[in-house]
Design a protein around this motif. Structure first.
Motif, PDB file in Angstrom:
ATOM      1  N   THR A 271       0.827  -1.205   0.000  1.00 29.66           N
ATOM      2  CA  THR A 271       0.000   0.000   0.000  1.00 29.66           C
ATOM      3  C   THR A 271       0.858   1.250   0.000  1.00 29.66           C
ATOM      4  N   ALA A 272       1.959   1.230   0.739  1.00 30.60           N
ATOM      5  CA  ALA A 272       2.857   2.390   0.763  1.00 30.60           C
ATOM      6  C   ALA A 272       3.437   2.645  -0.630  1.00 30.60           C
ATOM      7  N   CYS A 273       3.880   1.585  -1.297  1.00 31.63           N
ATOM      8  CA  CYS A 273       4.447   1.745  -2.642  1.00 31.63           C
ATOM      9  C   CYS A 273       3.374   2.147  -3.655  1.00 31.63           C
ATOM     10  N   TYR A 274       2.186   1.565  -3.513  1.00 34.45           N
ATOM     11  CA  TYR A 274       1.107   1.915  -4.423  1.00 34.45           C
ATOM     12  C   TYR A 274       0.737   3.397  -4.273  1.00 34.45           C
ATOM     13  N   SER A 275       0.716   3.888  -3.053  1.00 37.41           N
ATOM     14  CA  SER A 275       0.413   5.305  -2.811  1.00 37.41           C
ATOM     15  C   SER A 275       1.440   6.191  -3.506  1.00 37.41           C
ATOM     16  N   HIS A 276       2.700   5.791  -3.428  1.00 33.46           N
ATOM     17  CA  HIS A 276       3.764   6.559  -4.076  1.00 33.46           C
ATOM     18  C   HIS A 276       3.587   6.540  -5.593  1.00 33.46           C
ATOM     19  N   TYR A 277       3.304   5.363  -6.142  1.00 35.67           N
ATOM     20  CA  TYR A 277       3.112   5.235  -7.589  1.00 35.67           C
ATOM     21  C   TYR A 277       1.975   6.127  -8.068  1.00 35.67           C
ATOM     22  N   ARG A 278       0.841   6.061  -7.386  1.00 31.03           N
ATOM     23  CA  ARG A 278      -0.315   6.833  -7.821  1.00 31.03           C
ATOM     24  C   ARG A 278      -0.086   8.339  -7.640  1.00 31.03           C
ATOM     25  N   LEU A 279       0.624   8.733  -6.601  1.00 33.24           N
ATOM     26  CA  LEU A 279       0.921  10.145  -6.415  1.00 33.24           C
ATOM     27  C   LEU A 279       1.788  10.669  -7.550  1.00 33.24           C
ATOM     28  N   ARG A 280       2.734   9.848  -7.997  1.00 31.48           N
ATOM     29  CA  ARG A 280       3.544  10.238  -9.148  1.00 31.48           C
ATOM     30  C   ARG A 280       2.688  10.361 -10.406  1.00 31.48           C
ATOM     31  N   MET A 281       1.726   9.473 -10.575  1.00 31.72           N
ATOM     32  CA  MET A 281       0.849   9.543 -11.741  1.00 31.72           C
ATOM     33  C   MET A 281      -0.028  10.796 -11.692  1.00 31.72           C
ATOM     34  N   LEU A 282      -0.494  11.148 -10.516  1.00 28.91           N
ATOM     35  CA  LEU A 282      -1.365  12.310 -10.375  1.00 28.91           C
ATOM     36  C   LEU A 282      -0.620  13.610 -10.654  1.00 28.91           C
ATOM     37  N   THR A 283       0.668  13.671 -10.286  1.00 26.01           N
ATOM     38  CA  THR A 283       1.442  14.867 -10.628  1.00 26.01           C
ATOM     39  C   THR A 283       1.863  14.830 -12.094  1.00 26.01           C
ATOM     40  N   SER A 284       2.169  13.642 -12.602  1.00 31.71           N
ATOM     41  CA  SER A 284       2.545  13.519 -14.016  1.00 31.71           C
ATOM     42  C   SER A 284       1.390  13.909 -14.928  1.00 31.71           C
TER      43      SER A 284
ATOM     44  N   TYR B 166      -5.469   3.028  -0.195  1.00 34.58           N
ATOM     45  CA  TYR B 166      -5.532   2.545  -1.577  1.00 34.58           C
ATOM     46  C   TYR B 166      -6.597   3.327  -2.348  1.00 34.58           C
ATOM     47  N   ASN B 167      -7.760   3.489  -1.761  1.00 35.68           N
ATOM     48  CA  ASN B 167      -8.845   4.220  -2.425  1.00 35.68           C
ATOM     49  C   ASN B 167      -8.520   5.701  -2.583  1.00 35.68           C
ATOM     50  N   LEU B 168      -7.857   6.260  -1.575  1.00 39.73           N
ATOM     51  CA  LEU B 168      -7.558   7.694  -1.586  1.00 39.73           C
ATOM     52  C   LEU B 168      -6.699   8.080  -2.781  1.00 39.73           C
ATOM     53  N   PHE B 169      -5.735   7.224  -3.130  1.00 39.54           N
ATOM     54  CA  PHE B 169      -4.813   7.553  -4.213  1.00 39.54           C
ATOM     55  C   PHE B 169      -5.227   6.978  -5.562  1.00 39.54           C
ATOM     56  N   SER B 170      -6.286   6.158  -5.595  1.00 34.79           N
ATOM     57  CA  SER B 170      -6.626   5.440  -6.825  1.00 34.79           C
ATOM     58  C   SER B 170      -7.355   6.276  -7.858  1.00 34.79           C
ATOM     59  N   SER B 171      -8.085   7.290  -7.429  1.00 33.17           N
ATOM     60  CA  SER B 171      -9.011   7.972  -8.334  1.00 33.17           C
ATOM     61  C   SER B 171      -8.415   9.238  -8.935  1.00 33.17           C
ATOM     62  N   ASN B 172      -8.816   9.507 -10.172  1.00 36.07           N
ATOM     63  CA  ASN B 172      -8.435  10.757 -10.831  1.00 36.07           C
ATOM     64  C   ASN B 172      -9.486  11.844 -10.648  1.00 36.07           C
ATOM     65  N   ASP B 173     -10.637  11.455 -10.111  1.00 37.50           N
ATOM     66  CA  ASP B 173     -11.705  12.413  -9.818  1.00 37.50           C
ATOM     67  C   ASP B 173     -12.698  11.741  -8.878  1.00 37.50           C
ATOM     68  N   GLY B 174     -13.791  12.445  -8.534  1.00 42.80           N
ATOM     69  CA  GLY B 174     -14.802  11.876  -7.653  1.00 42.80           C
ATOM     70  C   GLY B 174     -14.517  12.156  -6.188  1.00 42.80           C
ATOM     71  N   ASP B 175     -15.305  11.502  -5.297  1.00 39.58           N
ATOM     72  CA  ASP B 175     -15.228  11.779  -3.855  1.00 39.58           C
ATOM     73  C   ASP B 175     -13.836  11.510  -3.276  1.00 39.58           C
ATOM     74  N   TRP B 176     -13.221  10.390  -3.669  1.00 36.06           N
ATOM     75  CA  TRP B 176     -11.924  10.061  -3.099  1.00 36.06           C
ATOM     76  C   TRP B 176     -10.872  11.065  -3.540  1.00 36.06           C
ATOM     77  N   PHE B 177     -10.936  11.493  -4.792  1.00 36.67           N
ATOM     78  CA  PHE B 177      -9.969  12.492  -5.259  1.00 36.67           C
ATOM     79  C   PHE B 177     -10.180  13.816  -4.525  1.00 36.67           C
ATOM     80  N   ASP B 178     -11.441  14.178  -4.300  1.00 40.65           N
ATOM     81  CA  ASP B 178     -11.725  15.419  -3.577  1.00 40.65           C
ATOM     82  C   ASP B 178     -11.146  15.362  -2.167  1.00 40.65           C
ATOM     83  N   ARG B 179     -11.241  14.203  -1.543  1.00 37.10           N
ATOM     84  CA  ARG B 179     -10.650  14.052  -0.200  1.00 37.10           C
ATOM     85  C   ARG B 179      -9.135  14.234  -0.244  1.00 37.10           C
TER      86      ARG B 179
END
Length: 566
Positions: free
Chosen positions: A463-476, A516-529
């Motif tokens: 989960t820690a690595c997945y969070s890092h991966y998704r954060l990089r995707m969101l900035t990319s 996992y859910n917090l970093f998974s979305s590109n939009d919607g409720d989880w992304f807003d959080r």
């Protein structure tokens, strides 16, 4: 931009999740090409560029041997905790996307370096360059620990333009290099004309397999053994070993040979290595070198004899790091009378390679704690990542040994080696983003057992690595400002605190599920959080490097998250 250059650049941006605009991403791209010539370390695109005042220098990198150092604190720690000498290389770059040459731009780059290295520079500098100047000065405070008495300064003028024979351009490089030499701060001083073909070569060297043809005095095959495809013992001249294996076709020491070796080079002065050095220095003993030395063991994906040569591909030295580095250090003393025994093993099963690494190093009384790549916990973690990620669109991979996913064409942004996994774990589970950003080598050194402890939950690492991966995707993907890339460790700590407190409210079974859910979305409720969390915990992405590296920042981030939770 040339079609081939553009293809390599686009591949870099995709694979590394480059988060900036095209100009800044191109700086990161060429800086990565230079970086990979000096080090086999993993690196983030955001570590290769900086924000702020630009005096004509687009990149500044420091290497001790093949180890990249990014902070004054880490440099001070290295000098305080070791007594050996280091080959120090200072790399300065300028990046131009233009396909035409400009003498004025070359002259400006040289002038910027001369001014930057002066005692009282006239040009304003960003915080990054100001910090790098402190590292530069720290090297000179420890000049007795620098091989050759001075560091090397290599300045790369990168351009997307093709090579040129224009007299004024070539003269600008000759005059510029002379100007850098006159400063008197360096041993080897180079001003490198890094046109597009140089960029292409550096990219391919960084991204491609290692191949070599080793000339032998003679060789013999080992008998067939389970899970060993081919194996030979060969007698070679040390000269051939240095020129074919230890150095690439350009005569540059290869930087990725020793990931499987359990010990770093200890320096020429330690007892065992001083004995090797003394043998090379003694004319009578030199011809007996091969008989007095235990030799070198190489594991490769392919080992094929052809006449008196042996072709090897994707190779690693798993035993013989000390011998190899002494040979490189004393290159000038190695003549045709020096011989060496080499074991060449073609194997691809990780467990078999582990056994070879352990057995060959056990004979040298290496302690169990040094077997980082063969720890049972890491093998279990690799299996967990493979099982957990199977079938997922956003799959990530745990890389226990360098290059193990090359043949599968997995994007580097999805691959987490031991060091990067430790940094993610420290930020999310240990809540120590300061360790992740300032002292990453501690996490696989003195804190190894705290990071990869028995009984730890594999899902925490994933989960820690997945969070890092998704954060990089969101900035990319520009969902968040690219400036947040340098704050990634603190964002992950904030998210861990936030999800630990809110996961039940969010209808999740665990903190990891919420993360996992917090970093998974590109939009919607989880992304807003996540958007609210980031802008509350770290409202200003233009934070200074000094504050970024300071322990109080963690306390500020946690306090901001607590305010959000109230």
């Amino acid at each position: 931009m040339h079609l081939v250059t553009k293809s390599y650049f686009d591949t870099f941006c995709r694979d590394f999740g480059a988060p900036y605009d095209e100009a800044k991403n191109f700086e990161a791209f060429v800086n990565y090409c230079a970086f990979s010539k000096y080090s086999g370390d993993s690196v983030e695109a955001s570590d290769l560029v900086y924000e702020g005042a630009d005096p004509g220098i687009d990149g500044a990198l420091l290497f001790l041997d093949d180890r990249a150092v990014f902070s004054l604190e880490e440099l001070e720690e290295i000098f305080q905790t070791t007594r050996r000498e280091y080959q120090v290389s200072i790399v300065l770059t300028q990046a131009k996307r233009s396909t035409s040459w400009s003498k004025q731009e070359i002259d400006s780059f040289v002038a910027a370096i001369v001014d930057y290295l002066s005692e009282l520079p006239a040009q304003p500098h960003s915080q990054y360059l100001a910090d790098f100047k402190k590292m530069f000065n720290k090297v000179y405070e420890n000049i007795g620990r620098v091989k050759g008495g001075l560091p090397n300064i290599h300045a790369y003028f990168f351009t997307a333009a093709p090579d040129t024979d224009a007299v004024e351009i070539n003269a600008a490089f000759q005059v510029g290099e002379s100007a850098l030499k006159r400063i008197g701060y360096s041993n080897e001083t180079l001003l490198i004309k890094a046109h597009r073909e140089v960029i292409h070569d550096l990219w391919l060297l960084a991204d491609g397999p290692m191949e070599a043809r080793l000339a032998t005095v003679g060789y013999a095959p080992f008998p067939a053994a389970p899970s060993i495809n081919n194996a030979y013992v060969a007698t070679v001249t040390a000269r051939s070993f240095i020129d074919s294996i230890l150095k690439d076709q350009n005569g540059t020491p290869r930087k990725k040979l020793f990931e499987e070796n359990v010990r770093d080079f200890l320096g020429v002065d330690v007892d065992v290595n001083s004995e090797i050095a003394e043998t090379l220095s003694n004319a009578d003993k030199k011809p007996r070198f091969g008989l007095m030395n235990n030799g070198v063991t190489i594991v490769a994906s392919s080992v094929r004899p052809a006449g008196q040569e042996i072709y090897i591909r994707d190779f690693q030295i798993v035993n013989g790091c000390q011998t190899s580095n002494v040979l490189i250090s004393l290159d000038a003393q190695v003549d045709s009378s020096v011989s060496l025994m080499i074991k060449l093993i073609e194997a691809d099963e990780p467990s078999v390679i582990d056994d070879i690494v352990r057995a060959t190093n056990r004979q040298s009384k290496v302690e169990d704690a040094q077997f980082i790549s063969t720890l049972a916990a890491l093998r279990d973690l690799e299996q967990y990542f493979n099982a957990r990620g199977a079938g997922e669109a956003s799959r990530i991979y745990f890389e226990r040994r360098k290059g193990q996913y090359r043949l599968e064409n997995v994007a580097p942004v999805r691959i987490f080696d031991v060091r990067e996994t430790a940094r993610c774990y420290a930020a999310v589970v240990m809540m120590r983003p300061d360790l992740s950003s300032r002292y990453p080598n501690r996490l696989t050194g003195e804190l190894l057992n705290d990071v990869f402890t028995q009984g730890a939950q594999e899902e925490d690492y994933y989960t820690a690595c997945y969070s890092h991966y998704r954060l990089r995707m969101l900035t990319s993907n520009k969902r968040f400002d690219g400036k947040y890339s340098k704050l990634r460790w603190h964002i992950m700590t904030a998210a861990s605190k936030y999800c630990g407190a809110k996961y039940k409210e969010f209808g999740c079974k665990s903190k990891n599920e919420a993360l996992y859910n917090l970093f998974s979305s590109n939009d919607g409720d989880w992304f807003d959080r996540l958007d609210l969390l980031i802008k509350t915990a770290l409202p200003d992405p233009d934070i200074s490097r000094d504050l970024l590296k300071s322990p109080p920042l963690t306390a500020v981030v946690i306090a901001n998250v607590d305010a959000l939770l109230e």
